[in-house]
Structure formats: C-alpha cells, structure tokens
Scaffold this motif. Structure first.
Motif, short mmCIF file in Angstrom:
data_model
loop_
_atom_site.label_atom_id
_atom_site.label_comp_id
_atom_site.label_asym_id
_atom_site.label_seq_id
_atom_site.Cartn_x
_atom_site.Cartn_y
_atom_site.Cartn_z
N GLN A 76 2.77 29.98 -16.18
CA GLN A 76 2.43 28.73 -16.86
C GLN A 76 0.99 28.72 -17.37
O GLN A 76 0.47 27.67 -17.78
N LEU A 87 7.22 14.95 -13.55
CA LEU A 87 7.56 16.33 -13.20
C LEU A 87 8.79 16.87 -13.92
O LEU A 87 8.73 17.93 -14.55
N TRP A 90 8.28 17.22 -17.60
CA TRP A 90 7.29 18.27 -17.84
C TRP A 90 7.93 19.65 -17.68
O TRP A 90 7.68 20.56 -18.48
N LEU A 91 8.76 19.79 -16.64
CA LEU A 91 9.45 21.07 -16.45
C LEU A 91 10.34 21.37 -17.66
O LEU A 91 10.32 22.48 -18.19
N THR A 95 7.65 23.76 -19.28
CA THR A 95 7.71 24.90 -18.35
C THR A 95 8.89 25.81 -18.63
O THR A 95 8.72 27.03 -18.77
N ARG A 198 12.95 28.32 -6.26
CA ARG A 198 11.99 27.40 -6.90
C ARG A 198 11.89 26.07 -6.15
O ARG A 198 10.83 25.68 -5.71
N PHE A 199 13.00 25.36 -6.04
CA PHE A 199 13.09 24.16 -5.20
C PHE A 199 14.56 23.75 -5.15
O PHE A 199 15.37 24.23 -5.95
N HIS A 226 8.96 24.45 -3.23
CA HIS A 226 8.35 23.13 -3.41
C HIS A 226 9.04 22.12 -2.50
O HIS A 226 10.23 22.23 -2.25
N GLU A 229 7.50 16.51 -3.87
CA GLU A 229 6.36 16.37 -4.78
C GLU A 229 6.37 14.98 -5.43
O GLU A 229 5.34 14.33 -5.51
N HIS A 265 2.95 21.13 -2.33
CA HIS A 265 2.88 19.69 -2.53
C HIS A 265 3.07 18.90 -1.24
O HIS A 265 2.12 18.35 -0.72
N SER A 290 -2.90 19.02 -9.75
CA SER A 290 -1.53 18.87 -10.22
C SER A 290 -0.98 17.50 -9.82
O SER A 290 -0.31 16.83 -10.61
N ILE A 294 0.21 15.33 -12.90
CA ILE A 294 1.63 14.99 -13.12
C ILE A 294 1.97 13.64 -12.48
O ILE A 294 3.10 13.17 -12.59
N ASP A 314 -2.04 25.17 -8.52
CA ASP A 314 -0.71 24.90 -9.11
C ASP A 314 -0.74 24.94 -10.63
O ASP A 314 -0.01 24.21 -11.29
N1 GUN Z 1 8.71 21.89 -8.87
C1 GUN Z 1 9.57 22.85 -9.25
N2 GUN Z 1 9.02 23.69 -10.13
C2 GUN Z 1 7.76 23.27 -10.32
C3 GUN Z 1 6.68 23.74 -11.12
O1 GUN Z 1 6.77 24.71 -11.86
N3 GUN Z 1 5.53 23.02 -11.05
C4 GUN Z 1 5.39 21.95 -10.25
N4 GUN Z 1 4.24 21.30 -10.21
N5 GUN Z 1 6.39 21.48 -9.48
C5 GUN Z 1 7.56 22.13 -9.53
#
Ligand code: GUN
Ligand code: ZN
Length: 423
Positions: A76, A87, A90-91, A95, A198-199, A226, A229, A265, A290, A294, A314
């Motif tokens: 990124q 978030l 934004w993803l 992203t 990733r999450f 993650h 968050e 987070h 971050s 965000i 981040d």
């Molecule tokens: N949660 C899952 N992917 C991401 C990421 O790329 N950035 C952030 N800040 N939170 C996430």
C-alpha cells in the motif's frame, strides 16, 4: 573492524510502562563488531579498551536502536494518503485495486524496493509486513529485505471471500502457497515468514482452519491478522460468524490464538477478548495514525499492563512512514483517553515494545550487549522549529520530545544495519 560510536546512546534496562523513565539509560558510547553490539559505556573506557576501533563521533545526536514497525502493508506504499471514508470503503476503493497490480511481479519488486528505501530513510530497520495474495509479492519483499541485510517479517495475505476476482485464493491454495513460501524463506538470513490471514471478513472458516493447521505444523512462526479495528467491521464479523462468541473467537476457534499471534489494531475489545489475549500470551499492535486517519477509534494503552503491545505505521491505512509521527499520534490518542505517555514509553514502544510484540526482543529493538547492531542516529535539532524548542531542555526527555512531536525523516542522520553504515 570494530566501530565505536559516540553520542547520546539511549537504551532500556526495563519496561517504562512498569518502571517509568528509570527503565531508560543514556550512555556515551556503543561498540559494534561483527554485526552485534559488544559494549555500552563511557567514551573514555571504551576508547581505552578498544584502541583499534574506528571512532565516529555523532556529538549531541541520539543513538538508538532502529525503529521496529510491527504492522505495515508494503503493497500500500503508493496509496498512502488517499482520501476516503471508512475502512471497508477504503479497502474497496483504493487497497484492493492497488493490490491487484501485484499480479505483475515486476511491479511488486518496484514497490518493495521503494518501500524499503522509504522505511530506512525514516529510521525503520525492521518491519512486519503483509504482502498481497500473490506469492511473488512475498518473494519481492524478502529479496529486497535480504539485499539490505534487514531483519524482516512478512507473509502472503490470504483471502478466499469478500474480495474481488483476482484477489482471492482458496483454503487449499492459501495453505499450499503459504507453506511453500514459509519453507523457502523462514529462517533464511534474518528473515521470518508470518502466517497471514488478512482478517475474518475475507477468510472462510475453512481458510482460517487451514492457517491454523499450517501454524500447528510450524509453531515457531508468527501469525498476524487484524482484530476489532472498526465497529462496522465487528458487526460484519458477527453476521459472517453467527456461532462465534466475539471477533477474537473467530480466530481462537481455528487455532489462531496463542503466543506468537500478532493482532493489528485491537481497539474495540470486549472484556472476554482482553482476558483471553492475555491468557494466551498474544500480542497486539497499536496503529495510531491509521486509527485516526481511517476513523477507527482510540486504542487503550492500559493493555500494556497485560499484553505485549507494539507500535506500527500500518501504511497505507496509516498516514506516515515515520515512527516518529506514529509516536506523536500515540501520544495524542492517549491524551484523548486521559493518559500522557512519557517520551520514554513512546520511544520504547517504537523499539523494544514492537520487538517484543514480534517476539524478537532479544535480537532487535534495544542497544544491549549481544543484540544485533541495527542503529539509528537521530538529530535532535533537525529543523529550525525543533531546534528552538530544545534550547532550554533540561534533561534528555525534554531534548527528545520535540523530535517526537515534530520530527520526520529529516531527523534520521545515519542508519547502521548489522554494524554497517548504510545511510
Ligand atoms: N483490515 C483488513 N485489511 C486491512 C488493511 O489493509 N488495512 C487496514 N487498516 N485494516 C485492514
Ligand atoms: Zn493492517
């Protein structure tokens, strides 16, 4: 040949969240040989004991362990500071389209090289990064880290749902690709592979279970993901995992909670989640630029009493490559929660705290005998604004704090990796 560096050498004997500023020590000199820190002491003693050493006198500059960024997304790099909403928007908006470009291995190499140049210029000498779904993005990261001699951590980001076509793997291919990359890179030179779902929103329970199985086979790896968050994200996890007690349970149920787990987070935690994280010996990573950029929320620094807490940029969710800017944001976020973090605590978080979160505190993040010699030299008067603010400083913390609040890459005067000057 041994190198003797003179300056204000900052090191930690303990944890300033337990002992306060007494945990820190300022010495006059550090001796480096064969990539490691060999001695810390007075300039006179070390000069006398090591007359052959090459001496570099940094005057009033601060000599510190290099910064350790415990959570970053190197892919990124190019989308840092993209205007956006929350978030998930934004993803989707920035992203995922950017991460798609990493299907081209040459682009991955270009961005990895650019990322490491930026990180080093900002005094970050170790980092724990997410790659993209593409195995070549992991190769690009480790190749570039290896070429620079860095201690670095990363893994292939696994996603098998709720991501666009082209950015999805499967439970099986995520397992196979991660295992092949782990075998290729883990423990090679100073590199460590990190198992990286990733999450929960972008992994099916089957994929999380496959990551849990891989982790059981390679228990000395870290696992990063993650956690909690944003509130919308937590509500989404509740919908996706109706059986789970809470967000942490979506990981715990699949074998993804124990020592070596590193959760980015971790803002909106329940009492059960906090207790289980502590019992399990897991780490959490505070990403303050971050979390404000965000709009995620205010991390609870009280977690330092029960957990390993690291600090991280981040990027690109974070708005800076600088761990100095990140310390400033951590200070401001804590103020909003009624706590004034001491400069010793901030500096420790960016060095030893992050190293502890990555379970590498005996190798990096401190100037201590036997540690790897990744050092930065910080000019404590790097701009006119900072210089004038330090003129009446009566102690080291008053001299450092303006650099924490106002400093950036201009403050990084030199960088040593494994005992060699690289910048
Ligand atoms: N949660 C899952 N992917 C991401 C990421 O790329 N950035 C952030 N800040 N939170 C996430
Ligand atoms: Zn992240």
């Amino acid at each position: 040949m041994a190198d003797l560096l003179l300056g204000q050498v900052l090191s930690f004997d303990g944890d300033p969240f337990v002992q306060g500023e007494k945990a820190a020590r300022v010495s006059e000199a550090v001796l480096v040989d064969a990539g490691r820190i060999c001695a810390v002491g007075t300039a006179a003693n070390l000069r006398a004991a090591h007359p052959q050493a090459r001496v570099t006198d940094y005057g009033k500059a601060l000599i510190s362990a290099g910064f350790v960024d415990a959570h970053v997304h190197y892919p990124q790099t190019a989308i840092i500071a993209s205007w956006g909403k929350r978030l998930i928007d934004w993803l989707n908006q920035y992203t995922f389209p950017e991460e798609m470009r990493f299907a081209d291995p040459a682009y991955a190499v270009e961005v990895a090289a650019r990322y490491f140049d930026l990180a080093l210029a900002h005094g970050t000498t170790s980092m724990c990064s997410y790659a993209t779904i593409h195995p070549a993005s992991v190769d690009a990261f480790f190749d570039q880290a290896q070429a620079r001699g860095l201690r670095a951590f990363a893994g292939k980001t696994c996603m098998d749902r709720n991501a666009p076509e082209g950015l999805r793997d499967t439970a099986q291919s995520a397992y196979d690709d991660s295992k092949a990359l782990l075998t290729k890179w883990h423990g090679k030179d100073r590199l460590s592979y990190v198992i990286t779902p990733r999450f929960s929103p972008t992994s099916t329970p089957e994929q999380l279970a496959a990551m849990g199985a891989l982790w059981r086979e390679h228990p000395d790896c870290l696992m990063q993901t993650h956690l909690s968050e944003q509130t919308d994200e937590i509500a989404w996890v509740k919908d996706l995992f109706p059986q789970s007690r809470d967000y942490l349970d979506t990981y715990e149920a699949q074998g993804l909670l124990r020592e070596g787990a590193v959760y980015g987070h971790a803002i909106h935690l329940t009492a059960r989640e906090k207790a289980r994280l502590a019992e399990a010996g897991a780490s959490v990573v505070h990403c303050p630029t971050s979390n404000t950029f965000i709009g995620s929320g205010l991390f609870d620094m009280g977690l330092t009493q029960s957990l390993r807490v690291g600090l991280a940029t981040d990027t690109g969710g974070g708005s800076s490559f600088s761990m100095l800017r990140t310390m400033a944001a951590a200070y401001e976020v804590a103020q909003l929660r009624g706590q004034a973090l001491h400069p010793a605590q901030l500096w420790w978080l960016a060095t030893q705290g992050s190293a502890r979160a990555l379970r590498a505190e005996h190798q990096i993040g401190n100037i201590a005998v036997g540690h790897e010699a990744d050092l930065i030299v910080v000019n404590l008067a790097s701009t006119p604004a900072i210089e004038q603010a330090t003129r009446r400083a009566e102690d080291i913390w008053q001299a450092i704090f303006p650099t924490i609040m106002l400093g950036d890459d201009r403050a990084i005067q030199a960088v040593w990796i494994s005992g060699s000057l690289v910048l």
